[in-house]
Design an enzyme around this catalytic site. Sequence first.
Site, short mmCIF file in Angstrom:
data_model
loop_
_atom_site.label_atom_id
_atom_site.label_comp_id
_atom_site.label_asym_id
_atom_site.label_seq_id
_atom_site.Cartn_x
_atom_site.Cartn_y
_atom_site.Cartn_z
N GLU A 1 23.65 47.91 35.65
CA GLU A 1 24.83 47.06 35.89
C GLU A 1 24.71 46.30 37.21
OE1 GLU A 1 27.17 50.54 35.03
OE2 GLU A 1 28.40 49.40 33.62
N GLY B 1 24.68 52.45 36.23
CA GLY B 1 25.11 51.55 37.29
C GLY B 1 23.96 50.75 37.91
N GLU C 1 24.92 56.25 29.64
CA GLU C 1 26.15 57.00 29.89
C GLU C 1 26.59 57.83 28.69
OE1 GLU C 1 25.61 53.89 30.81
OE2 GLU C 1 26.43 53.51 32.80
N ALA D 1 24.96 55.78 38.76
CA ALA D 1 25.83 56.50 39.69
C ALA D 1 25.30 57.92 39.85
CB ALA D 1 27.25 56.52 39.15
#
Length: 257
Positions: free
Chosen positions: A111, A108, A131, A65
Amino acid sequence: MSFTTILTEVKGKVGIVKLNRTQAMNAFNAVMLKELFDALKAFDKDERIRVLVVTGNEKAFAAGADIKEMAESSAVDMLTQGHVEAWDRIRAVRKPVIAAVSGWALGGGCELALSCDMIVASESAKFGQPEITIGVIPGAGGTQRLARLLGKHLAMEMVINNRTLNAAEALQFGLANRVVPVDGYLEAAIAFAEEIAERAPLAVRMAKDSVNAAFETSLTEGLKAEKRNFYPLFSTEDQKEGMKAFIEKRQPNWKGR
Ligand code: CAA
């Protein structure tokens, strides 16, 4: 479809979505997230397309992200924007989705690759959930999908201590289906997609749904889900054609009906 942060292309029966924020290592801002999932949805609906490929560039599949965009967000902002819910939309895609991963697949981005059905990794691919290094945890499925795929201990190390997996490890641990040279990694993923695109489309769809059921249910419920997908295939023209072709020793001609 016109997009500003992604590129799309159709090659025969394969729909390709290329993340294109090179200046930010393909980090997901809100626009790119929306465009990615809009493009996937459109390809999923397009009858000419049988298989989807999602990719980035050689250096970065996606670095997660966009940290600059969310740095000042409050919990309420994140919740009301449904920031990480966007990733769930990939699960609604009914056609097979292959991630063609080169370079960084972080946060992300990792992911996103995990949300796809199969992964073709270039030799430079690196998967990780960093993260923890910025004071949060994965929110788009990383803790759950890695634990299911790799087991508790390795998933824990990745999430708690930013352990990354290189391409060889990703193959060894069953995250990547295949590892190919950086030169031509996208072509290799497209060739893989083309192979699948030539298979009986309805059976492919049912097969995907059935395998995914294994991640949602108990074995008993999963076996029921598989049967619910198996029996109806006997009402398709493709089942009759596939079995007839076998008996007549010829290639089947799939209609997707
Ligand atoms: N968000 C915003 N910008 C990012 C970014 C990110 N996730 N990742 C890279 N960029 C930007 C950098 O800030 C830099 O921009 P400037 O040139 O304007 O400074 C540019 O992309 C190039 O990056 P680097 O100079 O850092 O390149 P590098 O080769 O030295 O390192 C990297 C590459 C290892 C990917 C490094 O950029 C990095 O660690 N990125 C962050 C990865 C990360 O922590 N991801 C998790 C995000 S949180 C998340 O995904 C959770 C979620 O909500 C789903």
